[in-house]
Design an enzyme around this catalytic site. Structure first.
Site, PDB file in Angstrom:
ATOM      1  N   GLU A 296       4.052  -6.825  -9.082  1.00 29.18           N
ATOM      2  CA  GLU A 296       2.670  -6.429  -8.805  1.00 29.18           C
ATOM      3  C   GLU A 296       1.878  -6.200 -10.094  1.00 29.18           C
ATOM      4  O   GLU A 296       1.415  -5.079 -10.356  1.00 29.18           O
ATOM      5  CB  GLU A 296       2.633  -5.197  -7.903  1.00 29.18           C
ATOM      6  CG  GLU A 296       3.293  -5.429  -6.554  1.00 29.18           C
ATOM      7  CD  GLU A 296       3.123  -4.261  -5.583  1.00 29.18           C
ATOM      8  OE1 GLU A 296       2.483  -3.259  -5.949  1.00 29.18           O
ATOM      9  OE2 GLU A 296       3.628  -4.350  -4.454  1.00 29.18           O
TER      10      GLU A 296
ATOM     11  N   GLU B 118       8.360  -7.359  -0.664  1.00 31.36           N
ATOM     12  CA  GLU B 118       8.054  -6.013  -0.148  1.00 31.36           C
ATOM     13  C   GLU B 118       7.202  -6.158   1.103  1.00 31.36           C
ATOM     14  O   GLU B 118       6.279  -6.984   1.148  1.00 31.36           O
ATOM     15  CB  GLU B 118       7.243  -5.168  -1.136  1.00 31.36           C
ATOM     16  CG  GLU B 118       8.007  -4.676  -2.324  1.00 31.36           C
ATOM     17  CD  GLU B 118       7.179  -3.746  -3.194  1.00 31.36           C
ATOM     18  OE1 GLU B 118       6.242  -3.089  -2.684  1.00 31.36           O
ATOM     19  OE2 GLU B 118       7.469  -3.687  -4.402  1.00 31.36           O
TER      20      GLU B 118
HETATM   21  O1  IFM Z   1       5.872   2.079  -3.503  1.00 29.12           O
HETATM   22  C1  IFM Z   1       5.134   0.933  -3.776  1.00 29.12           C
HETATM   23  C2  IFM Z   1       5.919  -0.011  -4.655  1.00 29.12           C
HETATM   24  O2  IFM Z   1       6.350   0.596  -5.818  1.00 29.12           O
HETATM   25  C3  IFM Z   1       5.072  -1.199  -5.027  1.00 29.12           C
HETATM   26  N1  IFM Z   1       4.464  -1.804  -3.858  1.00 29.12           N
HETATM   27  C4  IFM Z   1       3.826  -0.950  -2.901  1.00 29.12           C
HETATM   28  C5  IFM Z   1       4.746   0.191  -2.524  1.00 29.12           C
HETATM   29  C6  IFM Z   1       4.056   1.107  -1.497  1.00 29.12           C
HETATM   30  O3  IFM Z   1       2.889   1.628  -2.027  1.00 29.12           O
END
Ligand code: IFM
Length: 474
Positions: free
Chosen positions: A176, A377
């Site tokens: 990210e 994710e």
């Molecule tokens: O917890 C975070 C993660 O570290 C990165 N992506 C989003 C998740 C939820 O906010």
């Protein structure tokens, strides 16, 4: 679509390919704790957490969920779930405390033990080399806006790869980069907490440069490993067909999605985004783009929600994740608003939109057809308290995961080369600026005792993995 019967006779409506990877994800600062142990140095998150007012409740990752000490138990939990892959991140500060110079063997040994435990349990290790925890000494020298940080990252990555490359096949460089660049250097909501739009564009660029340099070096050592990055993508729609709203959607899609996808997958920046941000004097060098665009084997997509945006003046909706609403000048207009579209929200206030995941997957495959995709994710955060017996009946999370897995299944049926899914997250953990107030885990953690109790969603996900897809409903 095929359908299966399991031993209880239930039908499976969505059957994923046999080789599909079923995983869960975490990140070092969010779970490890042991901040002052094993030779680890300070990261920007240690500093940020100690800056008054930055993290809810003054929470820190000092102890987190103590995964550093409890990883054998956590690997057993993964095994009970039936995970076939586990995505975790490596703390640069644990492996190279100053971000430059000497490496810390004790830190590398920790990750080697973790990887070995995973392999022994038949779980494929999927490390991410950077999930936001820059060594503080590198921030003191200018952080990601400094070009040198990209070179330091490549050196660190190469060293970790030399230590683990004999047993790890799939490598993610950066996680990210949008968050690390824009929440970290533009809106100041994440470490290091700067409010400098020009610096944030350089931070984005240098993370991607570090990614490219690292892949070149790692691939030279083990050409058969698989390399990629994980980006957080959103479906973006205009609030109305008013041209101002349509243009706002173009700009947000540009900064959120294309600013990363185009350089990483096409080796060029989107012209319109460079124009939108031209006031910050960011001019990327062609030579850098050749490195950034070094071919990747897999793209990780982190998906949570959709942005609905308006370009006309009015009341802005404050969402938990958006620096755009409060710092709109840097997106190229004073009028960008994030507006509620009326969908149900998770405990983060994020609208639930599984169709947006299908849209993102098909769009990425259409525009960048060469690359294999993984959901690295996807999950839902809530403020949960367990029942008296310690169980958590998280039907909201089950519904969320079910709907998003079905969106993945539809995308595969539409020809998208989606090869695996990692839910966020294995365990409740430190949710950055939200501290411990939001829980994303399949497994509940009592932060006072560190007791782990699988939630209903954990049992449900184990069933999904066993069956090879979510069960039929209704
Ligand atoms: O917890 C975070 C993660 O570290 C990165 N992506 C989003 C998740 C939820 O906010």
């Amino acid at each position: 679509m095929t359908s299966l019967k399991d031993d209880t006779g239930a039908t499976t409506a969505a059957q994923f390919p046999t080789a599909f990877r079923w995983g869960a994800a975490t990140a070092a600062y969010q779970i490890e704790g042991a901040a002052g142990e094993g030779g680890r140095g300070p990261s920007i998150w240690d500093t940020f957490c100690r800056t008054p007012g930055k993290v809810l409740g003054g929470d820190t990752g000092d102890v987190a969920v103590d995964h550093y000490h409890r990883f054998p138990e956590d690997v057993r939990l993964m095994s009970d779930l039936g995970l076939t892959a586990y995505r975790f991140s490596i703390s640069w500060s644990r492996v190279q405390p100053s971000g430059t110079g000497a490496f810390n063997q004790e830190g590398l040994d920790f990750y080697r033990r973790l990887v070995d435990a995973l392999l022994d349990a038949g779980i494929e290790p999927w490390p991410t080399l950077y999930h936001w925890d820059l060594p503080q000494p590198l921030e003191d020298k200018g952080g990601w806006p400094e070009r040198e940080t990209a070179h330091r990252f490549a050196e660190y990555a190469t060293h970790v790869h030399a230590a683990l490359g004999d047993r790890v096949r799939h490598w993610t460089t950066i996680n990210e980069p949008w968050c690390a660049a824009f929440l970290g250097y533009a809106s100041g909501e994440h470490a290091p907490g700067r409010l400098d739009p020009a610096a944030s564009l350089l931070a984005a660029h240098h993370q991607m440069l570090g990614h490219g340099l690292a892949i070149e070096a790692m691939r030279a050592r083990t050409p058969d490993n698989r390399f990629g990055a994980a980006v957080n993508l959103y479906a973006v729609t205009p609030a109305t067909d008013d041209p101002a709203d349509v243009d706002a959607a173009r700009r947000i899609d540009g900064l959120q999605n294309r600013l990363f996808l185009d350089p990483l997958l096409l080796g060029r920046y989107p012209e319109d985004v460079l124009e939108d941000t031209s006031r910050y004097g960011f001019v990327p060098a062609d030579a850098d783009l050749a490195v950034i665009g070094t071919p990747i084997d897999q793209l990780g997509i982190n998906y949570y929600s959709r942005h609905t945006v308006a370009g006309t003046p009015g009341e802005a909706a404050q969402t938990a994740s958006s620096p755009f609403s409060t710092h709109s000048p840097w997106v190229g207009s004073d009028h960008v608003r994030f507006v509620p579209a009326g969908r149900p929200v998770t405990g983060m206030g994020w609208e639930i939109d599984a169709d947006g995941l299908h849209e993102v997957l098909t769009r990425v495959h259409r525009d960048y057809p060469e690359v294999s995709l993984y959901i690295t994710e996807n999950g839902a955060g809530y403020d949960e308290t367990p029942d008296g017996d310690g169980t958590v009946q998280d039907t909201g999370r089950i519904d969320y995961l079910d709907a998003h897995l079905r969106a993945c299944h539809r995308a595969i049926a539409d020809g998208v080369p989606l090869r695996g899914y990692f839910t966020w997250s294995l365990l409740d953990n430190f949710e950055w600026a939200w501290g411990y107030s939001k829980r994303f885990g399949l497994v509940h953690v009592d932060y006072a005792t560190q007791r782990r109790v699988p939630k209903d969603s954990a049992r449900w996900y184990a069933g999904v993995i066993r069956r090879g897809g979510p069960p039929g409903r209704g």
